[in-house]
Design a protein around this motif. Structure first.
Motif, short mmCIF file in Angstrom:
data_model
loop_
_atom_site.label_atom_id
_atom_site.label_comp_id
_atom_site.label_asym_id
_atom_site.label_seq_id
_atom_site.Cartn_x
_atom_site.Cartn_y
_atom_site.Cartn_z
N LEU A 1 0.85 -1.18 0.00
CA LEU A 1 0.00 0.00 0.00
C LEU A 1 0.89 1.23 0.00
O LEU A 1 1.68 1.44 0.93
N TYR A 2 0.76 2.04 -1.04
CA TYR A 2 1.60 3.22 -1.20
C TYR A 2 0.75 4.48 -1.09
O TYR A 2 -0.32 4.59 -1.71
N LEU A 3 1.25 5.43 -0.31
CA LEU A 3 0.60 6.74 -0.20
C LEU A 3 1.29 7.74 -1.12
O LEU A 3 2.51 7.94 -1.02
N LYS A 4 0.53 8.32 -2.02
CA LYS A 4 1.06 9.40 -2.85
C LYS A 4 0.89 10.70 -2.06
O LYS A 4 -0.22 11.18 -1.86
N LEU A 5 2.02 11.24 -1.61
CA LEU A 5 1.99 12.33 -0.64
C LEU A 5 1.81 13.69 -1.31
O LEU A 5 2.74 14.48 -1.44
N GLU A 6 0.56 13.95 -1.73
CA GLU A 6 0.24 15.28 -2.27
C GLU A 6 0.38 16.35 -1.20
O GLU A 6 0.40 17.54 -1.50
N SER A 7 0.51 15.91 0.04
CA SER A 7 0.80 16.84 1.14
C SER A 7 2.16 17.51 0.96
O SER A 7 2.44 18.51 1.63
N THR B 1 -1.20 -4.44 -5.01
CA THR B 1 -0.54 -3.14 -4.95
C THR B 1 -1.61 -2.06 -5.05
O THR B 1 -2.32 -1.97 -6.06
N TYR B 2 -1.72 -1.26 -3.98
CA TYR B 2 -2.72 -0.19 -3.93
C TYR B 2 -2.00 1.16 -3.91
O TYR B 2 -0.98 1.32 -3.21
N LEU B 3 -2.55 2.11 -4.64
CA LEU B 3 -2.09 3.50 -4.58
C LEU B 3 -3.16 4.31 -3.86
O LEU B 3 -4.33 4.32 -4.29
N LEU B 4 -2.79 4.96 -2.77
CA LEU B 4 -3.72 5.76 -1.97
C LEU B 4 -3.36 7.22 -2.15
O LEU B 4 -2.18 7.60 -2.06
N LEU B 5 -4.34 8.04 -2.39
CA LEU B 5 -4.09 9.47 -2.60
C LEU B 5 -4.22 10.23 -1.28
O LEU B 5 -5.29 10.27 -0.68
N ASN B 6 -3.10 10.79 -0.82
CA ASN B 6 -3.09 11.61 0.40
C ASN B 6 -3.31 13.07 0.00
O ASN B 6 -2.45 13.68 -0.60
N PRO B 7 -4.45 13.66 0.36
CA PRO B 7 -4.75 15.01 -0.13
C PRO B 7 -3.98 16.14 0.54
O PRO B 7 -3.68 17.14 -0.11
N ASP B 8 -3.71 16.05 1.85
CA ASP B 8 -3.09 17.22 2.49
C ASP B 8 -2.30 16.85 3.74
O ASP B 8 -2.33 15.73 4.22
N ARG B 9 -1.59 17.88 4.27
CA ARG B 9 -0.76 17.73 5.47
C ARG B 9 -1.61 17.78 6.73
O ARG B 9 -2.73 18.28 6.73
N GLY B 10 -0.99 17.32 7.82
CA GLY B 10 -1.69 17.31 9.09
C GLY B 10 -1.51 18.56 9.93
O GLY B 10 -2.24 18.76 10.91
N ASP B 11 -0.56 19.43 9.55
CA ASP B 11 -0.30 20.59 10.41
C ASP B 11 -1.49 21.53 10.49
O ASP B 11 -1.67 22.23 11.48
N ARG B 12 -2.34 21.52 9.48
CA ARG B 12 -3.53 22.39 9.52
C ARG B 12 -4.65 21.80 10.36
O ARG B 12 -5.72 22.40 10.48
N TYR B 13 -4.41 20.63 10.96
CA TYR B 13 -5.40 19.99 11.82
C TYR B 13 -4.92 19.87 13.27
O TYR B 13 -5.50 19.12 14.06
N LEU B 14 -3.86 20.59 13.61
CA LEU B 14 -3.31 20.48 14.96
C LEU B 14 -4.29 20.97 16.02
O LEU B 14 -4.25 20.51 17.17
N GLU B 15 -5.18 21.89 15.66
CA GLU B 15 -6.14 22.41 16.63
C GLU B 15 -7.46 21.64 16.62
O GLU B 15 -8.37 21.97 17.37
N THR B 16 -7.54 20.60 15.79
CA THR B 16 -8.76 19.80 15.72
C THR B 16 -8.41 18.32 15.86
O THR B 16 -8.39 17.79 16.97
N VAL B 17 -8.13 17.65 14.77
CA VAL B 17 -7.91 16.20 14.78
C VAL B 17 -6.82 15.77 15.75
O VAL B 17 -6.92 14.71 16.39
#
Length: 393
Positions: free
Chosen positions: A77-83, A338-354
């Protein structure tokens, strides 16, 4: 559910703006294949020089998951890091593409104003492009927009227009109200252009010409499956359109948040941003789906925490849902996949929530860990495709 004809901004048709050649826009399309590990001894000069920040879009790593779940030992399982895009999300790609197309068609002229409804990433993408091109940028937000996103938008020079809470629909969604406000601003401001991300078919072109070809370059024979968040369906439809033609064996798996209208599951309020809509987006075609998953806030956010703590990747809320769905789906196969997973964004913008314990407690969300998380993923079932297709009719 809002009808398509009544949605603000639904003024596009398939003939508006012809797709540009892959070699013409963006420059990254003609670069060397992405996703391969560089040699440790590779000369520094091998790093391509970008003439502007938008020319750096798409040059992101693709990283294997190893420790998140026992099934990672059997399947790839591969993450495509669009982040790793300059502003931290995949939405910078369609922002750059849509601005380029609007300039070419004359919809957006020097000194003009970009107006959009966005809960975060697309607005940030437009603010970045607007900064590089000298446009005024107005982003319509609502009470669900986090303080971090607000500060990021303002840091890039965007102006914020907030829709009041009383404009929410019966399920607490403010998306249609935001779109109506953006449409009003476009109508009343001289030189304004509203990309209308939720209804613009050129969002599909951006990912068919761009993201899909990056995936194909990294996987010459095509992955067994691609797992994508539905959202406005630009990524889902653009990628599936390309792979239906070039790698028909590749399965397309769509992911949404529980409570959203898109997959036909029961509607209710949710905390997720980046996934979920109160209507069926015009670019969405359920016929492209080989499987679909509806993932709860709690499970998605739990996977986010596990990705950070077990894989060293601090990623956004929707990525947790996408990874959970991929891990559940791949267990249907006994042969290695073999799976390709699309990672849409970074986690730093969720530090005050998630990633904030007090926020999670306030919203009665418990982070699952270790075997509890593994079991929750294992119990996740796909949404029946007949239900998914009926919901879009």
């Amino acid at each position: 559910m809002a009808s398509l004809s009544s949605l603000p901004g639904n003024r596009f048709n398939a003939g508006l703006g012809s797709p540009v050649a892959a070699s013409a826009f963006p420059a990254a399309l003609s670069s060397a294949p992405l996703g391969t590990a560089p040699l440790a001894s590779a000369p520094l000069a091998s790093v391509p020089l970008a003439t502007s920040v938008t020319d750096a879009l798409g040059r992101v790593p693709i990283v294997r998951l190893n420790r998140l779940h026992p099934t990672c030992n059997q399947h790839d399982l591969y993450l495509k890091l669009e982040s790793c895009n300059p502003g931290g999300s995949i939405k910078e790609k369609n922002a750059a593409y849509l601005v380029h197309q609007a300039e070419q068609s004359g919809q957006l002229r020097p000194g003009g104003t970009i107006v959009e409804s966005s809960s975060g990433n697309f607005g940030i993408g437009l603010a970045i492009v607007g900064a590089t091109r000298g446009y005024r940028v107005l982003i319509v937000i609502d009470a669900k927009t986090s303080p971090t996103i607000r500060r990021m938008l303002q840091a890039y020079g965007a102006e914020l227009v907030e829709v009041p809470l009383e404009a929410a629909d019966a399920h607490g969604s403010m998306q249609v109200a935001r779109m109506q406000r953006a449409q009003e601003l476009e109508r009343t401001l001289p030189g304004a252009w509203y990309p209308a991300q939720h209804t613009n078919p050129q969002n599909v072109e951006a990912h068919s010409l761009w993201t899909a070809q990056e995936i194909a370059a990294a996987f010459p024979v095509g992955p067994d499956a691609i797992v994508v968040g539905v959202s406005t369906a630009g990524q889902l439809t653009g990628i599936s359109r390309y792979f239906q033609q070039h790698s028909p064996k590749t399965r397309i798996i769509g992911v949404d948040v529980a409570g959203s209208a898109i997959l036909g599951t029961p509607r209710h309020a949710y905390k997720m941003t980046g996934l979920g809509l109160s209507f069926i987006p015009p670019n969405y075609d359920p016929q492209v789906l080989d499987a679909a998953y509806s993932v709860s806030d709690a499970l998605a956010f739990s996977v986010c925490h596990a990705l950070a703590q077990r894989e060293g990747m601090l990623l956004g809320a929707s990525t947790g849902a996408i990874v959970a769905a991929a891990l559940a789906d791949v267990q249907r196969f006994t042969q290695p996949q073999t799976y390709l997973l699309l990672n849409p964004d970074r986690g730093d913008r969720y530090l005050e929530t998630v990633y904030d314990a007090d926020w999670l407690k306030q919203h009665h969300l418990t982070i699952l860990q270790d075997q509890d998380l593994v079991q929750a993923i294992n119990h996740l079932q796909p949404v029946p495709l007949d239900l998914v297709r009926r919901a879009a009719q």
